[in-house]
Design an enzyme around this catalytic site. Structure first.
Site, PDB file in Angstrom:
ATOM      1  N   GLY A  11     -78.882  -7.238  59.059  1.00 44.92           N
ATOM      2  CA  GLY A  11     -79.736  -7.153  60.247  1.00 44.92           C
ATOM      3  C   GLY A  11     -81.018  -6.381  59.968  1.00 44.92           C
ATOM      4  N   SER A 244     -62.930   2.027  44.811  1.00 43.85           N
ATOM      5  CA  SER A 244     -63.985   1.100  44.378  1.00 43.85           C
ATOM      6  C   SER A 244     -63.721   0.521  42.990  1.00 43.85           C
ATOM      7  CB  SER A 244     -65.320   1.840  44.366  1.00 43.85           C
ATOM      8  OG  SER A 244     -66.295   1.045  43.748  1.00 43.85           O
ATOM      9  N   ARG A 279     -61.502 -10.458  41.348  1.00 44.67           N
ATOM     10  CA  ARG A 279     -60.508  -9.783  42.189  1.00 44.67           C
ATOM     11  C   ARG A 279     -59.287 -10.643  42.510  1.00 44.67           C
ATOM     12  NH1 ARG A 279     -64.984  -6.841  46.128  1.00 44.67           N
ATOM     13  NH2 ARG A 279     -65.630  -5.377  44.516  1.00 44.67           N
TER      14      ARG A 279
HETATM   15  C1  LIG Z   1     -65.117   0.301  51.638  1.00 45.10           C
HETATM   16  C2  LIG Z   1     -66.072  -0.809  51.271  1.00 45.10           C
HETATM   17  C3  LIG Z   1     -66.786  -0.757  50.075  1.00 45.10           C
HETATM   18  C4  LIG Z   1     -67.667  -1.771  49.728  1.00 45.10           C
HETATM   19  N1  LIG Z   1     -68.376  -1.682  48.554  1.00 45.10           N
HETATM   20  C5  LIG Z   1     -69.278  -2.647  48.239  1.00 45.10           C
HETATM   21  C6  LIG Z   1     -70.080  -2.537  47.053  1.00 45.10           C
HETATM   22  O1  LIG Z   1     -69.980  -1.588  46.294  1.00 45.10           O
HETATM   23  N2  LIG Z   1     -70.975  -3.535  46.791  1.00 45.10           N
HETATM   24  C7  LIG Z   1     -71.140  -4.623  47.622  1.00 45.10           C
HETATM   25  O2  LIG Z   1     -71.973  -5.478  47.336  1.00 45.10           O
HETATM   26  N3  LIG Z   1     -70.403  -4.735  48.756  1.00 45.10           N
HETATM   27  C8  LIG Z   1     -69.484  -3.775  49.092  1.00 45.10           C
HETATM   28  N4  LIG Z   1     -68.759  -3.890  50.255  1.00 45.10           N
HETATM   29  C9  LIG Z   1     -69.024  -5.015  51.175  1.00 45.10           C
HETATM   30  C10 LIG Z   1     -70.321  -4.770  51.940  1.00 45.10           C
HETATM   31  O3  LIG Z   1     -70.418  -3.433  52.312  1.00 45.10           O
HETATM   32  C11 LIG Z   1     -70.442  -5.612  53.209  1.00 45.10           C
HETATM   33  O4  LIG Z   1     -70.031  -6.927  53.006  1.00 45.10           O
HETATM   34  C12 LIG Z   1     -71.901  -5.650  53.685  1.00 45.10           C
HETATM   35  O5  LIG Z   1     -72.423  -4.348  53.722  1.00 45.10           O
HETATM   36  C13 LIG Z   1     -71.969  -6.318  55.032  1.00 45.10           C
HETATM   37  O6  LIG Z   1     -73.230  -6.109  55.613  1.00 45.10           O
HETATM   38  P1  LIG Z   1     -73.573  -6.792  57.019  1.00 45.10           P
HETATM   39  O7  LIG Z   1     -74.943  -6.377  57.360  1.00 45.10           O
HETATM   40  O8  LIG Z   1     -73.260  -8.235  56.952  1.00 45.10           O
HETATM   41  O9  LIG Z   1     -72.511  -6.183  58.041  1.00 45.10           O
HETATM   42  P2  LIG Z   1     -72.197  -4.712  58.562  1.00 45.10           P
HETATM   43  O10 LIG Z   1     -72.777  -3.646  57.733  1.00 45.10           O
HETATM   44  O11 LIG Z   1     -70.734  -4.727  58.788  1.00 45.10           O
HETATM   45  O12 LIG Z   1     -72.960  -4.660  59.952  1.00 45.10           O
HETATM   46  C14 LIG Z   1     -72.509  -5.375  61.090  1.00 45.10           C
HETATM   47  C15 LIG Z   1     -73.342  -4.977  62.284  1.00 45.10           C
HETATM   48  O13 LIG Z   1     -73.006  -5.803  63.398  1.00 45.10           O
HETATM   49  C16 LIG Z   1     -72.771  -5.000  64.548  1.00 45.10           C
HETATM   50  N5  LIG Z   1     -71.879  -5.771  65.439  1.00 45.10           N
HETATM   51  C17 LIG Z   1     -70.681  -6.329  65.160  1.00 45.10           C
HETATM   52  N6  LIG Z   1     -70.210  -6.994  66.226  1.00 45.10           N
HETATM   53  C18 LIG Z   1     -71.143  -6.865  67.212  1.00 45.10           C
HETATM   54  C19 LIG Z   1     -71.238  -7.323  68.563  1.00 45.10           C
HETATM   55  N7  LIG Z   1     -70.285  -8.067  69.125  1.00 45.10           N
HETATM   56  N8  LIG Z   1     -72.330  -6.991  69.288  1.00 45.10           N
HETATM   57  C20 LIG Z   1     -73.315  -6.217  68.731  1.00 45.10           C
HETATM   58  N9  LIG Z   1     -73.277  -5.769  67.459  1.00 45.10           N
HETATM   59  C21 LIG Z   1     -72.205  -6.089  66.715  1.00 45.10           C
HETATM   60  C22 LIG Z   1     -72.211  -3.709  63.999  1.00 45.10           C
HETATM   61  O14 LIG Z   1     -72.346  -2.640  64.919  1.00 45.10           O
HETATM   62  C23 LIG Z   1     -73.102  -3.538  62.748  1.00 45.10           C
HETATM   63  O15 LIG Z   1     -74.334  -2.980  63.098  1.00 45.10           O
HETATM   64  C24 LIG Z   1     -67.839  -2.881  50.604  1.00 45.10           C
HETATM   65  C25 LIG Z   1     -67.123  -2.945  51.800  1.00 45.10           C
HETATM   66  C26 LIG Z   1     -66.244  -1.923  52.140  1.00 45.10           C
HETATM   67  C27 LIG Z   1     -65.483  -2.029  53.422  1.00 45.10           C
END
Ligand SMILES: Cc1cc2nc3c(=O)[nH]c(=O)nc-3n(C[C@H](O)[C@H](O)[C@H](O)COP(=O)(O)OP(=O)(O)OC[C@H]3O[C@@H](n4cnc5c(N)ncnc54)[C@H](O)[C@@H]3O)c2cc1C
Length: 525
Positions: A11, A244, A279
């Site tokens: 986002g 990790s 994985r």
């Molecule tokens: C513990 C952990 C370690 C990780 N390590 C790595 C790594 O080292 N390298 C890597 O590449 N990836 C890693 N990942 C995966 C990676 O972090 C995520 O896939 C990525 O950051 C997702 O980003 P995003 O912006 O799609 O979602 P998110 O960061 O999950 O953001 C989602 C957003 O949507 C909002 N939202 C959700 N539902 C609603 C709703 N109904 N209404 C309004 N807002 C809503 C939330 O509040 C949030 O702001 C890891 C994941 C985890 C859990």
């Protein structure tokens, strides 16, 4: 004015890219960016920067990503992702991300399924470092009136007329009022963790509710059967804690006690990449070795051989977490680990331009199905979230007008319809996980489907979760082969007849699952 739902990496990236073009956006999120799941990411972000003297190239990053995903991703989209990765890493560094460096050059570490060291990192808190930089960058555009942050706002509906998204309804959970924002809408709402409370490494604040709404309004879902089990997780109170992949990238080894001695099975079974196989392969091997004669039923991650300098400089936060949550010091004791749900390769179907099947509705980040095929490589998700946000933003027309309209308060009926009771949530999770585990079969999946169908959702939000769960099971039933994260006991081989994307749609409450051909690879970008 563009409406972006979700303020994690995807986002923020979309909002910043739009702002760079002078296009304003409302950046909506249930929780502030600082609490998005992206902040939890640990190990790093992939880019073929070739800083380690190994002759790396984006073409090798492309090949590893396609191979790791068992050729199920769109090769043109992956070529775009991997060829732009170095530029994205340099942009992040310029924004101030404190990537590890030696003599000025960015240091990169090994990660699973990749033949070269290409994961750039900031200790073992890379997600936090990236998010801090993007939040700062977004603030610059906030001051210029180009990004309007709406934290504590939840998406409660999408308006779609004749296949065109016209806007979104939001609930301001602090002021308890309803707003209407215009289209285009970008969904960047993260993965489907909310369907598996207590059993995933991610945040259950990503309920899947936004994806369920989009599905109900006509957006197709893709590859929902592809759920990643990360090999090294530990059950702690209320969730699975991730250890990790950086731990193995820095030399950690998986072992099982066999006849009283540690057996480093990955090194013996997969000599080329050993502990750093993709994985899906590692997780299945961990389950299999526990059934080998003479082996105990517990796999350990042995990091006792790592140098003090690695703990100090590269993994200090990981060690602190393990001591804090498990009271185990990985410097001295192997950590008992097992596979746990970590990532959703499937999600909203998008094309190469990040358009969903509904006009004016885009999706990026973990909520979208793109780039990872049947199995994601570690370090590719943050990259894909940032790149996907940029691509969605680039494809939005510049002349869009829009508005934010304040409506009244939420009616009692609407409020009730937004709730998912913990009891329902746990029942759905148990019904799904009873048979939608790492290895599935038709009989298992049908049993799971009956258990899901026996649930009685009381609210619209519960019906949405149930529909997503059914779509997952039906997608898993339709793919009669084993590929990547989807392993069928009754169809154990990969079958090229299923070298296709699974696509789920819904009409009049009926879910249909079909397949779509994967595009041919075009000439290099
Ligand atoms: C513990 C952990 C370690 C990780 N390590 C790595 C790594 O080292 N390298 C890597 O590449 N990836 C890693 N990942 C995966 C990676 O972090 C995520 O896939 C990525 O950051 C997702 O980003 P995003 O912006 O799609 O979602 P998110 O960061 O999950 O953001 C989602 C957003 O949507 C909002 N939202 C959700 N539902 C609603 C709703 N109904 N209404 C309004 N807002 C809503 C939330 O509040 C949030 O702001 C890891 C994941 C985890 C859990």
């Amino acid at each position: 004015m563009v409406t972006i739902i979700g303020a994690g990496l995807a986002g923020l990236s979309a909002a910043i890219s739009l702002a760079e073009r002078g296009i304003p956006s409302n950046l909506v999120s249930q929780q502030p960016s600082e609490r998005a799941q992206s902040v939890l990411a640990e190990g790093g972000i992939n880019a073929a920067l070739d800083t380690m003297g190994e002759g790396d190239s984006w073409q090798e990053h492309f090949a590893d990503t396609m191979r790791g995903g068992c050729d199920l991703a769109d090769p043109n989209a992956v070529a775009g992702l991997t060829s732009h990765a170095p530029e994205i890493a340099r942009w992040l560094a310029a924004l101030g991300v404190p990537f590890a460096r030696e003599d000025g050059r960015m240091v990169q570490r090994s990660f699973g399924g990749q033949k070269k060291k290409r994961t750039a990192y900031a200790k073992s808190s890379t997600g936090k470092a990236l998010m801090t930089a993007l939040i700062d960058e977004a603030r610059k555009y906030e001051a210029a009136g180009l990004i309007h942050r709406l934290p504590h706002h939840e998406l409660i509906d999408l308006t779609v007329e004749n296949g065109v998204c016209c806007g979104a309804r939001l609930w301001d959970t602090y002021a308890d009022t309803v707003l209407r924002c215009g289209a285009p809408v970008v969904l960047a709402c993260g993965g489907l963790n909310g369907l598996f409370p207590g059993m995933t490494t991610g945040t259950v604040h990503n309920t899947g509710g936004a994806a369920a709404l989009a599905f109900a309004r006509g957006a197709a879902l893709a590859n929902l059967e592809m759920i990643q089990y990360h090999p090294t997780t530990v059950q702690i109170s209320g969730k699975r804690m991730l250890v990790s992949e950086a731990s193995r990238g820095e030399g950690g080894r998986l072992c099982v006690m066999r006849n009283g001695k540690p057996w480093y099975f990955m090194e013996e079974l997969y000599p080329e990449l050993g502990n750093l196989m993709p994985r899906d392969v590692v997780s299945r091997a961990m389950v299999r070795v526990c059934d080998v004669s003479g082996c105990e039923k517990q796999v350990y991650l042995d990091m006792t051989g790592l140098d003090a300098a690695i703990w100090r400089g590269r993994l200090p936060d990981l060690r602190a977490e393990l001591i804090h949550y498990l009271a185990l010091d990985p410097k001295k004791t192997p950590i008992p680990v097992s596979p746990g749900i970590h990532f959703f390769m499937g999600g909203l179907y998008v094309d190469e331009r990040h358009r969903t099947t509904v006009s004016e509705l885009y999706a990026a980040g973990e909520c979208a199905c793109q780039y990872h095929g049947a199995n994601r490589l570690g370090g590719n998700s943050m990259l894909a979230a940032i790149y996907g946000g940029k691509i969605a933003a680039r494809n939005i027309r510049a002349d869009v007008a829009g508005s934010v309209e304040k409506l009244g308060r939420l009616s009692d009926e609407e409020r009730e319809n937004l709730t998912v009771s913990p009891r329902f949530s746990l029942s759905l999770r148990d019904a799904l996980l009873s048979d939608l585990g790492m290895v599935r079969s038709e009989a298992d999946l049908k049993r799971s489907l009956s258990a899901v169908d026996a649930l009685e959702p009381r609210t619209a939000a519960e019906r949405g979760c149930l529909t997503l769960g059914r779509a997952m099971l039906l997608s898993a039933l339709a793919r009669k082969e084993s590929r990547g994260a989807h392993c069928r006991a009754d169809f154990p081989e990969r079958d090229e007849a299923f070298h296709k994307t699974t696509v789920a749609t819904i009409a009049d409450g009926e879910i249909a699952v079909g397949f779509q051909a994967i595009p041919e690879r075009r000439a290099e970008p």
